[in-house]
Every structure is written in C-alpha cells, then in structure tokens.
Write an enzyme that holds these catalytic residues in place. Structure first.
Site, mmCIF file in Angstrom:
data_model
loop_
_atom_site.group_PDB
_atom_site.id
_atom_site.type_symbol
_atom_site.label_atom_id
_atom_site.label_comp_id
_atom_site.label_asym_id
_atom_site.label_seq_id
_atom_site.Cartn_x
_atom_site.Cartn_y
_atom_site.Cartn_z
ATOM 1 N N ASN A 1 0.847 -1.199 0.000
ATOM 2 C CA ASN A 1 0.000 0.000 0.000
ATOM 3 C C ASN A 1 0.881 1.247 0.000
ATOM 4 O O ASN A 1 2.106 1.150 -0.028
ATOM 5 C CB ASN A 1 -0.950 -0.028 1.209
ATOM 6 C CG ASN A 1 -0.183 -0.140 2.504
ATOM 7 O OD1 ASN A 1 0.589 0.734 2.853
ATOM 8 N ND2 ASN A 1 -0.378 -1.248 3.219
ATOM 9 N N LYS B 1 9.456 -16.963 -10.612
ATOM 10 C CA LYS B 1 8.714 -15.839 -11.196
ATOM 11 C C LYS B 1 7.554 -16.350 -12.065
ATOM 12 O O LYS B 1 7.762 -17.245 -12.909
ATOM 13 C CB LYS B 1 9.692 -15.010 -12.042
ATOM 14 C CG LYS B 1 9.059 -13.760 -12.593
ATOM 15 C CD LYS B 1 10.042 -12.982 -13.454
ATOM 16 C CE LYS B 1 9.314 -11.883 -14.190
ATOM 17 N NZ LYS B 1 10.017 -11.407 -15.356
#
Ligand code: CTP
Length: 400
Positions: A209, A288
């Site tokens: 955030n 990944k």
C-alpha cells in the site's frame, strides 16, 4: 489535556490577532493555568490592558510602567514555567532572534530560563520573507518552539500561511511542548509499528500500500524526545530510524506480528501506526510467474490482526490504534476502538490530497472512551508531538 498549576507568561505583541489573546487567556485558565500578561506598546493599540488584566486576574506588564518594580523582567521570568508569545509579530521574532533587550517583553524573553514558545501571526508575504524565515530558524536553533502559523484567509484579505494558529490548537501544542520538556514518558517503554507491509506473490512481485512510514517515524521521534525507550517495528520505507530508537525491520504482516509478539509484553504502550496488509497471497510462488494471455486469479488469505492480537496477552500494554478511512471516519474509527479494545484510536481521513499516506501533513481525530480531540491539518512532526502528549496524559489517567 492539562496545564494544571502551570505558570504561563503570555507575551502579546502588536498585530491584529492580539484581540484573540483575551479568549486565549480564558482557555489557558480553563485548562488550569495561571496566566500573567506582558503587552508591547503596539499591542495596547489593539486590545486594552484592562481586558487582559481582568481575564488573567493579574496586573499586566507594560513598558515603562515598572519603575516601582525594576526587576520585574527577572522576577516574572523566574515565576514562569513557560513564556508563550501569542501573537508574535515579525518585529517581535526579529528582536528575539537577535537578542534585543529594548522593551519589557524582550528583556523578559532574554532572562527566561524556562521553555519559550512562539506563535507567529502576520501577513503571508511577511511570513514567507527570507529574513523572517531566517529569524525563525535562528530561534529554533536556540531551542525556541515555533507553533504555527496556519494558512487561510487573512485580516488584510490575502490568503496564505501567517494566521495565528487556532486557540485550541495552541493549547494542544503548548501542552505537548511542556509534556515533552518534562519528559512525560520517562522510564516508559513504547513500541510503534510503522510503514506498509509487503506480501510476496513471487520472488519479484508483491502486494502493498501507499504508506510512507512518516507518521510512525514522527511518533517514534516524539516519544523518544518525551523520554521513552522506543522500539520501532517498521515495514520497508525510505527513511532512517530516528537516533536513539531501536529499529526492527520487517517485510510481511507475519514478520511484523512475530516481531511485535517477541517483546510487546515488556511494553507500557503500543501504538499500531503501520498500514498492515489485511490479506496475503495464499501461496508464494517460488519462481517468477510467467506472463500468459489467460486471466489470472490470486487467492488471498487474511493476515493476523496485530493490534487485536494484543487482547490475547496476559498483560496488555496501553493500546493505541489508527483508523485509516475514506468515508464515515468517526463511525468506522469508533467501531475499531471497540472491536480491537484500544484505549485510544487516531482516526485519519486517507485518500484526500495533501494529507494521509505519503504526504508531510496529516489531520486526525483522537477518539477515546470519553474523549474526542480534533487535531487539524499540520505537519506530521507537530501532529506526532500532540498525539504523544495526549497518549501520555490518557495513559497516566488510566493508571491513577
Ligand atoms: N492493524 C493491525 N494488523 C492488521 C491490520 C490492521 O495491527 N492486520 C492495525 C493498524 O495498524 C491500525 C488498526 O489496526 O492501528 C486499524 O487498521 P485499518 O487498516 O484502519 O483497519 P482494518 O482493521 O485493517 O480494517 P479495514 O481495512 O476494513 O478498514
């Protein structure tokens, strides 16, 4: 918030905001202080000494009228626990910054060995003038606290920074300054969580955030300045911890929870300022994730609520939470105060320009079980001082 028994020497200098000093005296007296007033000659053009003498219940100190009491500047300076200059004009700030002893108020400021607090009030261009700013910086260098000014519409019709801070905010900041000077958290252990947490999706991606950590770090600094032993449990931010504060660096909500649990039982006060992720990916991919044309779904699972988890401890510290809200701020914040069984909650409006996440300023409403204090928009540094002062006062009252 208490100024109970404090001796406040109020210096009033000659600007239009001098008329507000009458109400300021009433407010200071209401908070338990004894007030004596010294007025400059020009201040008497804006408000009468009789008004201020009546409200303060002491004769007002005026230039040239102390011949029967030649040591008044020394005696009154020794009497004071704090010298408060409100309003302080550009001229008064310049005189103080350069050590002039040209009238009763300036001699008294030089003789004062107690904290000195200055509340500037002047035209916005006079305030932003480099000469005034240099004088203010010089005074700060001498340990003088500058409170305000605030921005808004001015008596001259211009708009900008230069207005005397609201009177309630002067009382909040003055109390905070005195509490800090008196080391109101001496011997107390305070833990503060700060910044965001980041929840890994794969080795290169995460959920997080906008929290910058500025509020939590300012609180750590203010608590340390007030004498506390501070442990700062911080998610990744672009700041160094304040000197003297113990930093525990973490990434994820789980790491933050573990770091808090490791020593929270030894704490007197816990302040949950971190923007902890409420969810994390259910599983973290070890490699990944490769791009594909398909829609992708990430399954999320809730994290542990660190603040609420304090309720499971055998001895719980005094708990302060934050409520970051975009709507129904007070209702949601009071809901969190009850649900998480906090002693205080700092409700802040996020998602508006100029306050909250990432910005240097913030505004909060402090809510307790029988307490509500508005702290208007100001720098996070000033806000943190006010919050720590309120936390210390409420903590002490709860312990009584
Ligand atoms: N908090 C916490 N651990 C979490 C989530 C929040 O310790 N996993 C703390 C925050 O540090 C803050 C308070 O709980 O002191 C409230 O956080 P906030 O994000 O405003 O509320 P939430 O409880 O997460 O609820 P919501 O996101 O639905 O508003």
């Amino acid at each position: 918030m208490s100024l109970q028994g404090k001796h406040i020497l109020l210096g009033v200098s000659g600007g239009i905001a001098a008329y507000k000093s009458a109400e300021l005296i009433r407010l200071l007296v209401k908070h338990g202080a004894q007030v004596r007033v010294v007025m400059t000659h020009s201040a008497t053009q804006f408000i009468t000494p009789l008004t201020l003498a009546t409200l303060s219940q002491h004769p007002v100190g005026l230039d040239g009228e102390d011949l029967d009491e030649p040591m008044r500047h020394i005696d009154w300076a020794r009497w004071a626990d704090v010298v408060l200059l409100a309003p302080a004009t550009a001229q008064r700030i310049a005189l103080m910054a350069h050590g002039f002893a040209s009238d009763l108020l300036s001699t008294l400021c030089l003789a004062a060995e107690c904290p000195v607090v200055v509340c500037p009030a002047m035209n916005q261009a006079m305030w932003s003038n480099p000469a005034t700013q240099a004088n203010v910086a010089r005074l700060e260098g001498y340990g003088v606290a500058i409170i305000g000014p605030e921005a808004g519409e001015q008596a001259c019709g211009e708009i900008g920074a230069g207005r005397l801070l609201t009177l309630t905010e002067i009382v909040v900041q003055l109390t905070a300054h005195l509490n800090s000077a008196e080391q109101c958290l001496a011997g107390k252990k305070v833990m503060i969580t700060a910044g965001p947490t980041i929840e890994a999706i794969d080795p290169v991606r995460f959920l997080s955030n906008h929290s910058s950590g500025k509020m939590g770090y300012a609180l750590a600094q203010a608590a340390y300045s007030a004498g506390a032993e501070v442990t700062l449990v911080s998610g990744p931010v672009a700041m160094s911890a304040p000197a003297g504060v113990t930093l525990v660096s973490v990434h994820s909500a789980e790491q933050m929870f573990n770091a808090v649990q490791a020593s929270v039982q030894q704490m007197d006060i816990f302040i949950g300022c971190a923007a902890v992720a409420d969810y994390r990916p259910e599983s973290v991919q070890s490699q990944k994730i490769k791009k594909s044309p398909e829609v992708m779904t990430i399954q999320l699972t809730p994290t542990i609520d660190i603040l609420a988890s304090l309720n499971d401890l055998p001895t719980k510290p005094f708990a302060v939470g934050f409520a970051a809200e975009t709507q129904n701020i007070k209702d949601y914040a009071l809901g969190k105060l009850e649900a998480k069984k906090c002693d205080l909650i700092m409700a802040n409006h996020v998602g508006i320009e100029g306050t909250g996440f990432g910005s240097d300023d913030n505004a909060v409403t402090v809510l307790g079980h029988d307490l509500q204090i508005e702290l208007p928009k100001q720098s996070k540094t000033m806000l943190a001082r006010a919050m720590i002062s309120i936390i210390a006062d409420t903590y002490k009252q709860r312990k009584l």
